[in-house]
Scaffold this active site. Structure first.
Site, PDB file in Angstrom:
ATOM      1  N   SER A  48      11.647 -14.668 -57.315  1.00 56.87           N
ATOM      2  CA  SER A  48      10.332 -14.821 -58.679  1.00 56.87           C
ATOM      3  C   SER A  48       9.715 -13.034 -58.942  1.00 56.87           C
ATOM      4  O   SER A  48       9.296 -12.740 -60.173  1.00 56.87           O
ATOM      5  CB  SER A  48       9.484 -15.906 -58.799  1.00 56.87           C
ATOM      6  OG  SER A  48      10.741 -16.871 -59.249  1.00 56.87           O
ATOM      7  N   ASN A  49       8.828 -13.103 -58.212  1.00 54.39           N
ATOM      8  CA  ASN A  49       8.281 -12.239 -57.699  1.00 54.39           C
ATOM      9  C   ASN A  49       8.152 -10.784 -58.012  1.00 54.39           C
ATOM     10  O   ASN A  49       7.660  -9.941 -58.514  1.00 54.39           O
ATOM     11  CB  ASN A  49       7.077 -11.942 -56.419  1.00 54.39           C
ATOM     12  CG  ASN A  49       5.778 -13.155 -56.452  1.00 54.39           C
ATOM     13  OD1 ASN A  49       5.079 -12.827 -56.846  1.00 54.39           O
ATOM     14  ND2 ASN A  49       5.934 -14.282 -55.613  1.00 54.39           N
ATOM     15  N   LYS A 172      14.487 -22.899 -50.038  1.00 50.19           N
ATOM     16  CA  LYS A 172      12.873 -22.735 -51.174  1.00 50.19           C
ATOM     17  C   LYS A 172      12.658 -23.673 -51.599  1.00 50.19           C
ATOM     18  O   LYS A 172      12.605 -23.637 -52.456  1.00 50.19           O
ATOM     19  CB  LYS A 172      13.177 -21.113 -51.035  1.00 50.19           C
ATOM     20  CG  LYS A 172      11.565 -20.665 -50.940  1.00 50.19           C
ATOM     21  CD  LYS A 172      11.692 -19.248 -52.101  1.00 50.19           C
ATOM     22  CE  LYS A 172      10.014 -19.640 -52.624  1.00 50.19           C
ATOM     23  NZ  LYS A 172       9.883 -17.912 -52.911  1.00 50.19           N
ATOM     24  N   ILE A 215       8.367 -18.729 -47.055  1.00 51.30           N
ATOM     25  CA  ILE A 215       9.090 -17.374 -47.673  1.00 51.30           C
ATOM     26  C   ILE A 215       8.182 -17.759 -49.568  1.00 51.30           C
ATOM     27  O   ILE A 215       7.993 -17.896 -50.102  1.00 51.30           O
ATOM     28  CB  ILE A 215      10.755 -18.022 -48.818  1.00 51.30           C
ATOM     29  CG1 ILE A 215      11.781 -18.140 -47.912  1.00 51.30           C
ATOM     30  CG2 ILE A 215      10.536 -16.899 -49.841  1.00 51.30           C
ATOM     31  CD1 ILE A 215      13.103 -18.354 -48.416  1.00 51.30           C
TER      32      ILE A 215
END
Length: 309
Positions: A48-49, A172, A215
């Protein structure tokens, strides 16, 4: 049965752009190298980053191959690449999994589609992840992140059902739910299904529960600090690990308040001498002059510790 990724701490790397919103290749390489030198177990490209949804298919492949090449050329062949491959259709997700392998990734991290949320019943979710895992040439992982999937929060029952698939090897949990993590950890051997927490503020607690590690976005800033905590845990030094976990917990909260992905990039650029502040719309960049306040001071204390390690 596919093999699960090794335990440790992984980073969903930010992706740098120039002022024209094109890939800033020198900054991307500099960031990958600093993360590897910081001891990360692996790098998630297009988590997502990494602004995956803002990239073309060609750009996604380039980001993965650039990361793999940078690691290999600098002696970090053992650093693993996990590629974010979630898309809104099963068909496109399958293609992205194939692209990821071709570009050098070892695993895929797959978000649940969220455009047609009301249609995403338990059966639909299980069918989606099963069909993707069936087709993927590399093992897949379930990415549970309600904040970016219109509130969908997969419970331990759904994830546990998917964990029995021979090509689904981990999850995750960006929901940060340590109870959910513990239920999954206690149900499957870690060699077959790795459970990573997705927030630095629950990093140690996941390890204590027997999880595979983290993560987490904050690793972009302070990889060595996360490595220090992992070492303390391995050594059984829970007192010092808990003290360091408290600092990471405050840092995690602070990082979420400095402007999201744009803020994270700006903090990196100001404190580590590479990269820029550009993001792709509709995200908003953060001007370095706007950094300040208690949250930034918290991050600066962590960065000071990082540079001392």
């Amino acid at each position: 049965m596919s093999k699960a990724p090794p335990p440790g701490f992984y980073v969903p790397a930010v992706l740098f752009f120039d002022k024209n919103e094109e890939l800033d290749i020198p900054s991307i390489k500099a960031h990958v190298l600093r993360l590897a030198q910081g001891g990360v177990t692996g790098i998630v490209v297009q988590g997502s980053n990494g602004e995956a949804q803002h990239l073309s298919h060609d750009e996604r492949k380039l980001a993965i191959s650039l990361t793999r090449k940078t690691l290999d050329e600098n002696g970090f062949q053992n650093v693993i690449i996990i590629a974010g491959t979630g898309a809104q259709s099963t068909r496109e997700t399958k293609k992205l999994c194939v692209d990821a392998k071709e570009a050098g990734a070892s695993y895929c991290l797959v978000l649940t589609p969220s455009t047609w949320t009301k249609m995403m019943t338990t059966d639909a979710i299980v069918r989606f992840h099963t069909e993707v895992a069936d087709a993927s040439p590399i093992p897949t992982m379930i990415y549970n992140f309600p904040a970016v999937t219109a509130g969908q929060d997969l419970d331990s029952g759904i994830i546990g059902k998917l964990a029995t698939h021979p090509n689904i090897v981990g999850t995750k949990l960006s929901c940060g739910n340590i109870g959910k993590a513990h239920r999954l950890i206690s149900s499957f051997p870690s060699s077959e299904f790795s459970v990573y927490i997705g927030r630095s503020d629950t990093y140690l607690f996941n390890l204590l529960a027997g999880g595979a590690g983290l993560i987490g976005a904050l690793v972009n800033l302070v990889p060595k600090v996360h490595g220090k905590l992992y070492k303390l845990w391995e050594e059984g030094n829970i007192k010092e690990a808990t003290e360091l976990q408290a600092k990471l917990g405050h840092g995690d909260a602070a990082a979420s308040k400095v402007g999201g992905i744009g803020g994270l990039k700006t903090v990196i650029a100001v404190n580590f001498g590479y990269g820029g502040t550009s993001v792709r719309g509709p995200l908003k960049s953060v001007n370095a002059d706007n950094l300040g306040g208690a949250e930034y001071e918290t991050l600066l204390r962590l960065i000071e510790l990082e540079k001392a390690l």
